[in-house]
Design an enzyme around this catalytic site. Structure first.
Site, PDB file in Angstrom:
ATOM      1  N   ASP A 127      -3.883  -0.542 -12.482  1.00  0.00           N
ATOM      2  CA  ASP A 127      -4.771  -0.799 -11.437  1.00  0.00           C
ATOM      3  C   ASP A 127      -4.467   0.083 -10.263  1.00  0.00           C
ATOM      4  OD1 ASP A 127      -6.485  -2.276  -9.791  1.00  0.00           O
ATOM      5  OD2 ASP A 127      -4.849  -3.629  -9.043  1.00  0.00           O
ATOM      6  N   GLN A 185      -4.742   2.192   1.362  1.00  0.00           N
ATOM      7  CA  GLN A 185      -4.224   0.769   1.648  1.00  0.00           C
ATOM      8  C   GLN A 185      -3.301   0.385   2.731  1.00  0.00           C
ATOM      9  OE1 GLN A 185      -2.399  -0.470  -2.064  1.00  0.00           O
ATOM     10  NE2 GLN A 185      -1.986  -2.433  -1.224  1.00  0.00           N
ATOM     11  N   GLU A 226       0.135  -2.529 -15.293  1.00  0.00           N
ATOM     12  CA  GLU A 226       0.270  -4.373 -15.313  1.00  0.00           C
ATOM     13  C   GLU A 226      -0.205  -4.794 -16.830  1.00  0.00           C
ATOM     14  OE1 GLU A 226      -2.178  -5.543 -11.939  1.00  0.00           O
ATOM     15  OE2 GLU A 226      -1.516  -4.158 -10.776  1.00  0.00           O
ATOM     16  N   ASP A 281      -6.173  -9.836  -8.908  1.00  0.00           N
ATOM     17  CA  ASP A 281      -4.979  -9.011  -9.074  1.00  0.00           C
ATOM     18  C   ASP A 281      -3.884  -9.824  -8.466  1.00  0.00           C
ATOM     19  OD1 ASP A 281      -3.444  -6.943 -10.140  1.00  0.00           O
ATOM     20  OD2 ASP A 281      -3.488  -6.087  -8.385  1.00  0.00           O
ATOM     21  N   TYR A 316       0.450 -10.485  -7.735  1.00  0.00           N
ATOM     22  CA  TYR A 316       1.735  -9.845  -7.065  1.00  0.00           C
ATOM     23  C   TYR A 316       2.690 -10.414  -7.444  1.00  0.00           C
ATOM     24  CZ  TYR A 316       4.145  -7.151  -3.109  1.00  0.00           C
ATOM     25  OH  TYR A 316       4.907  -6.585  -2.216  1.00  0.00           O
ATOM     26  N   GLU A 336      -0.529   1.639 -11.013  1.00  0.00           N
ATOM     27  CA  GLU A 336       0.179   0.372 -11.223  1.00  0.00           C
ATOM     28  C   GLU A 336       0.237  -0.161 -12.695  1.00  0.00           C
ATOM     29  OE1 GLU A 336      -0.948  -2.476  -8.314  1.00  0.00           O
ATOM     30  OE2 GLU A 336       0.019  -1.381  -6.838  1.00  0.00           O
ATOM     31  N   THR A 362       1.871  -5.174 -10.374  1.00  0.00           N
ATOM     32  CA  THR A 362       2.815  -4.271 -10.843  1.00  0.00           C
ATOM     33  C   THR A 362       4.059  -4.946 -11.723  1.00  0.00           C
ATOM     34  OG1 THR A 362       2.078  -2.668  -9.182  1.00  0.00           O
ATOM     35  CG2 THR A 362       4.224  -2.149 -10.632  1.00  0.00           C
ATOM     36  N   LYS A 375      -8.016  -0.007  -3.525  1.00  0.00           N
ATOM     37  CA  LYS A 375      -7.800  -0.338  -4.755  1.00  0.00           C
ATOM     38  C   LYS A 375      -9.040  -0.605  -5.542  1.00  0.00           C
ATOM     39  CE  LYS A 375      -4.407  -2.509  -5.960  1.00  0.00           C
ATOM     40  NZ  LYS A 375      -3.155  -2.259  -6.614  1.00  0.00           N
ATOM     41  N   TYR A 408      -4.909  -2.409   5.264  1.00  0.00           N
ATOM     42  CA  TYR A 408      -4.591  -3.866   4.379  1.00  0.00           C
ATOM     43  C   TYR A 408      -4.153  -4.743   5.633  1.00  0.00           C
ATOM     44  CZ  TYR A 408       0.548  -3.981   4.512  1.00  0.00           C
ATOM     45  OH  TYR A 408       1.706  -3.950   4.926  1.00  0.00           O
ATOM     46  N   GLU A 415       7.822   3.053  -6.087  1.00  0.00           N
ATOM     47  CA  GLU A 415       8.936   2.758  -6.304  1.00  0.00           C
ATOM     48  C   GLU A 415       9.741   3.708  -6.915  1.00  0.00           C
ATOM     49  OE1 GLU A 415       9.439  -1.738  -8.072  1.00  0.00           O
ATOM     50  OE2 GLU A 415       7.261  -1.275  -8.371  1.00  0.00           O
ATOM     51  N   ARG A 433       8.988  -2.451   4.951  1.00  0.00           N
ATOM     52  CA  ARG A 433       9.699  -3.109   5.995  1.00  0.00           C
ATOM     53  C   ARG A 433      10.993  -3.356   5.861  1.00  0.00           C
ATOM     54  NH1 ARG A 433       5.601  -6.399   3.654  1.00  0.00           N
ATOM     55  NH2 ARG A 433       7.226  -7.383   2.319  1.00  0.00           N
ATOM     56  N   ARG A 450      -2.303   4.684  -1.937  1.00  0.00           N
ATOM     57  CA  ARG A 450      -1.304   3.957  -1.034  1.00  0.00           C
ATOM     58  C   ARG A 450      -1.718   4.486   0.563  1.00  0.00           C
ATOM     59  NH1 ARG A 450       0.771   0.300  -4.220  1.00  0.00           N
ATOM     60  NH2 ARG A 450       1.768   0.931  -5.949  1.00  0.00           N
TER      61      ARG A 450
END
Length: 408
Positions: free
Chosen positions: A231, A238, A199, A124, A126, A197, A344, A251, A242, A358, A140, A235
């Site tokens: 996918d 993860q 995709e 997968d 990104y 997600e 995604t 995931k 992660y 999002e 962040r 959250r």
């Protein structure tokens, strides 16, 4: 009123002779016998029986179409893919073949569709700058949205091939560890931030040798076709797990794929240039002199029948050919049935975001038990006709009990 012939499609049918996607199906009279088929309108053509009906056109490839998965056909390589596609096109469009072909067309509402290929490996990526930027800002807020490597290489991770499932397979809410910044210690239980997600996936046909990278110009020699992918992502699980190695249990519990694999050759009219790159690329990723690597696929995301987003695949920064080149540049080999997904798909507008993270700016709500998510998509085809990519659907079921833990 006489029954309409399965050969007579409505004008602009997205599953007409310009498309001809491949899948695997079974019928109620022989439910344990899975067969390779091609979708034509609202029917599926039984390819396992086609060599007997039209031996001159397709008999040399009968063994490739006789099994319960697409894998033998995938492994045969592009010249064979093109020969079979031409034979199927003739079978459904040439009136001279109608008497032989008509009995091989099964109404879609009378068959069961299955996972069309045996998945070898799953990667997968990104590759949406919009998605990566949005997620970076959420996670962040005081730092750089994109990591420093993002525009130099397609970031990806290896997933779990054994939990790739066909559309319609229920998605069981995963259990796992969660820890918010306010928690002193991690807790355990069902994910409370279950997400989607949206995709696009690419299915590898012809394998490659170990230690031999696959260049950008060899993409069509190895990739058979395209499917839709959801996918699913937990959250909260993860976010806790992660760092530093990346996604794992958040995931690996389920990845849903559509029942139909659209051949790359059906998407020639949808080829488009990717977004302008503002960072110079290393030679093995530089596609400036090659055919346009983007594909103009229009995705629609529905949650409980309500449209929540329409992500544009044409906005993806990294193309599938670049993903394949990067995935193998270290000498990693391809196997027939490998699946690699785009990551995604998100566009620049608020109604073009490919996940709930999002769409809600990280605040939720996320998926509840009983919710059903459906992705559909189309791409432009010849003479203004649309190419349908089918759909991928999954309904959320409650998390199972875990020995030693009480479900909150």
């Amino acid at each position: 009123m006489p029954e309409q012939s399965p050969f007579e499609l409505a004008e602009g049918d997205p599953f007409g002779p310009h498309n001809l996607p491949y899948g695997v199906f079974s019928t109620t009279d022989v439910p344990d016998q899975r067969r390779v088929g091609v979708r034509y309108g609202s029917h599926v053509l039984d390819l396992s029986a086609l060599p007997s009906a039209l031996p001159a056109a397709i008999h040399p490839h009968a063994e490739l179409l006789a099994g319960p998965t697409l894998n033998p056909l995938l492994a045969a390589g592009r010249p064979v893919w093109q020969q079979i596609r031409a034979a199927v096109h003739s079978a459904v469009t040439d009136p001279a073949h109608r008497d032989e072909v008509a009995p091989l067309l099964h109404p879609l509402d009378e068959v069961t569709l299955h996972l069309p290929f045996e998945v070898a490996d799953y990667v997968d990526f990104y590759s949406s700058e919009h998605h990566a930027t949005n997620v970076g800002r959420i996670f962040r807020p005081n730092g750089a949205a994109l990591p420093p490597n993002w525009k130099h290489l397609p970031i990806g991770y290896h997933g779990r091939a054994g939990t790739v499932v066909a559309t319609g397979t229920p998605v069981v809410r995963p259990n796992g560890q969660r820890k918010t910044p306010a928690d002193e210690a991690p807790t355990f239980g069902p994910s409370t931030r279950l997400d989607i997600e949206a995709e696009v996936g690419f299915v590898v046909g012809a394998p490659s040798a170990l230690h031999e990278p696959v260049g950008l110009d060899s993409f069509r020699d190895h990739v058979f076709g395209v499917c839709l992918v959801n996918d699913w992502s937990a959250r909260d699980i993860q976010a806790w797990e992660y760092v530093p190695l990346g996604p794992f249990l958040g995931k690996s519990f389920a990845t849903s794929v559509s029942a139909w694999i659209t051949p790359l050759d059906a998407l020639d009219e949808a080829r488009t240039a990717p977004p302008a790159r503002d960072v110079p690329l290393l030679p093995y990723l530089d596609d400036a002199a090659l055919e346009p690597g983007g594909i103009d696929i229009h995705i629609e995301v529905r949650v409980n029948d309500a449209v929540v987003s329409r992500p544009p695949f044409s906005a993806m920064y990294w193309t599938a050919a670049q993903q394949l080149a990067h995935m193998t540049v270290n000498g990693a080999s391809l196997r027939t049935g490998d699946l690699f997904a785009s990551g995604t798909v998100s566009g620049p507008d608020p109604d073009q975001l490919g996940c709930l993270l999002e769409l809600t700016e990280g605040k939720g709500p996320y998926l509840q038990d009983g919710d059903e998510v459906t992705l559909t998509a189309w791409a432009p085809g010849p003479a203004g006709v649309r190419i349908g990519l089918g759909e991928v659907t999954g309904r959320i079921l409650p998390a199972p009990a875990v020995p030693g833990h009480e479900t909150p």
